[in-house]
Scaffold this active site. Sequence first.
Site, mmCIF file in Angstrom:
data_model
loop_
_atom_site.group_PDB
_atom_site.id
_atom_site.type_symbol
_atom_site.label_atom_id
_atom_site.label_comp_id
_atom_site.label_asym_id
_atom_site.label_seq_id
_atom_site.Cartn_x
_atom_site.Cartn_y
_atom_site.Cartn_z
ATOM 1 N N GLU A 147 0.862 -1.258 -0.115
ATOM 2 C CA GLU A 147 -0.033 -0.271 -0.118
ATOM 3 C C GLU A 147 0.864 1.190 0.027
ATOM 4 O OE1 GLU A 147 -2.592 -0.171 3.116
ATOM 5 O OE2 GLU A 147 -4.022 -1.707 2.112
ATOM 6 N N GLU A 303 -6.673 -7.541 -0.524
ATOM 7 C CA GLU A 303 -7.130 -7.563 0.892
ATOM 8 C C GLU A 303 -8.326 -7.305 0.910
ATOM 9 O OE1 GLU A 303 -4.989 -4.916 3.502
ATOM 10 O OE2 GLU A 303 -3.169 -5.560 2.770
#
Length: 686
Positions: A147, A303
């Site tokens: 991320e 995710e």
Amino acid sequence: MLVRGIAYGGDYNPEQWPDSYLQDDIRLMKEAGVSVVTLGVFSWSSFEPEQDRFEFDRLSEVMDALHSAGIGIDLATGTASPPSWLSQQFPSTLPTTADGVRLAWGSRQQYNPNSAVYRERTAALVTALASRFANHPGLVAWHVNNEYGCHVWESFDDESAGRFRAWLANRYDSLDNLNRAWGTEFWSQRITDWDQVIPPRTTPTLHNPHRLDDWRRFCSDSLLELYLIERDILRAANPAVPITTNFMGLFFPVDYWKWAEHLDFVSNDSYPDPADPRAAREFAFDCDLMRSLGKGKPFIQMEQVTSAVQWRNRNAAKRPGQYRLWSIMAVALGADGILNFQWRQSLAGAETFHGAMVPHAGRASRTWTEVVGLGSDLGELSHVQGHTLSNKVAIVWDWENAWAYANAVGPTNEAVPENAARDWHATFFELGLSVDFVHPSQDLTSYAVVIVPSLFRLTVLHARRLHDACASGTHLVVSHLTGYVDERGHATEGGYLAGLRDILGVTVTDYSARAIEPAALGSAEQLAVDVDRISSSVGTPAADTRVDLEWMLTGYSGAARNWAESVRIDKHDVETIARFDTADAQAQVAVTVRRSPGHGSAWYIATELDGRARRSITIAVLGERGIEVDFSLPAGVQRLERGGVAFVLNHGDQTVKVEGTDVPPRGLTLRAAVTREPELAPLEAP
Ligand code: GAL
């Protein structure tokens, strides 16, 4: 990912548990149908407990054990969370805020993207990892960092200033060009020496917006450099292993269009709030965006959570069935993998109460039953893997546009481009259609309909692409606040809409923002006619959120809000679809369409429409192109097709009957699709 079928699994952080858990984990993974786990996302301190001492033996054992059990490994490089020794030995690796505060170690992602030492140390770790594992037979993908930009995407220290300068010198060549681009004659901001260029640190008041735009671009590019450093090392070690890094939907600081071309496949993390009825819509937005970033290729849901996150104030759990329903929706929208954060719920640390595939209660939980159920559903959908969607509608989205609007200081200081993109996507979601997102500089001619929501920053190339599309038959729907600034963020003269004026046949000459709170001068007491003789007689339409519309044709309805532009009609063949029915803009043109023979129609909307009005226009435009909307579906039901499968997904709370089958609340049915590729309606002859 080098996985057969739809991948299923999650982040696996075995270092958190005693070694003896490994065999039990693998047994449970097999029971759940797990085919891939992501190892090592935050493992730098165990991979390299002190500088240049790499310890990979345990990782190697875990990878071997997983591989022998037939479970693939998405191996993360672990560089997202530097260990304490790095910041202790090299404080320059820590990021500095705009106020000059150096952030401390003790959480995660505390790295300065511009630090040379951070770059060197990540390269060293990745080189060591790659030389040990690049040819491991269980390796199905590399997962670079994690991320990028999450928590920290910028740093205001001197080293960052140096990189910013170099980046600007490359972009502008000379200080003259830079001064012109930044409009530095305003407020005495002329720069006469490169050393005067600094990051946008805390100032007394407003920043120069053009400098902020470049700062955003620079920060996104600087993070991309970090990714590329790692990617190149991994690629060289074994070109056969695909490489990704996980995106975060419409994450503001990073221009994913620019990034996506450097990824072998796009992957994404999404955590919509189950307490919000719009959560599935938000998730569908992310899925449509990710598939589009990958140019239509399948993406991996890297995710999500099985039940509840722990980081909201109130952490609602997914309702029974929602984990399965939303995961299968992602597959229908182009996902070739459904992975979760995380495999086993932590026993300690900041994410102890974040949901997982194996919750604290173990197998004795609803979550586990749903986890196993989804594993078996995905197994049955394996033939969908690799299939693409073919959408006829696209929505324009451009990070640079959103940045330009955010930095512009007015006309309103709200997230207009993001909200507009979400609103238009919502309209299509509610009509049951999946849509693509497109960058305004790409070729758009293959779409039947292109929505252009608030393209505030309109470049010459964007206008040309939209022209070309319209000339080839694409219907354009352009909404308010488009074409206010050019490529550099400088105002458009002679009327807004700039290079789109001739296809739309209109010019925007003025604007007025609505729904602005009137400032209370003095005490905000209620005005009374006998006391406040003058002020009480003053009307304030700008304080009304709602903007009423009068529709010129039947079949349209709905109102608008927040914004009203004055539109001048320039071409005789422009038709007025709606007028404002609101103070200060009474009877002025609000929605127009221009239909030129041989071209697509070109709509202009001079306000922010509500959902009902967007729906009216969307149905009209789709109808003109012969794109069918299935109005027979019951409330709550979404019907999608991918890879020969029709997915009937019931998001609602009632059991519904679809095509003769009962679909329970938050349930679904899968059946063979009878392909319904739209037959586009012919255009009027030129
Ligand atoms: C993501 C992150 C995961 C986990 C998750 C919690 O931002 O990549 O490691 O922290 O959020 O929702």
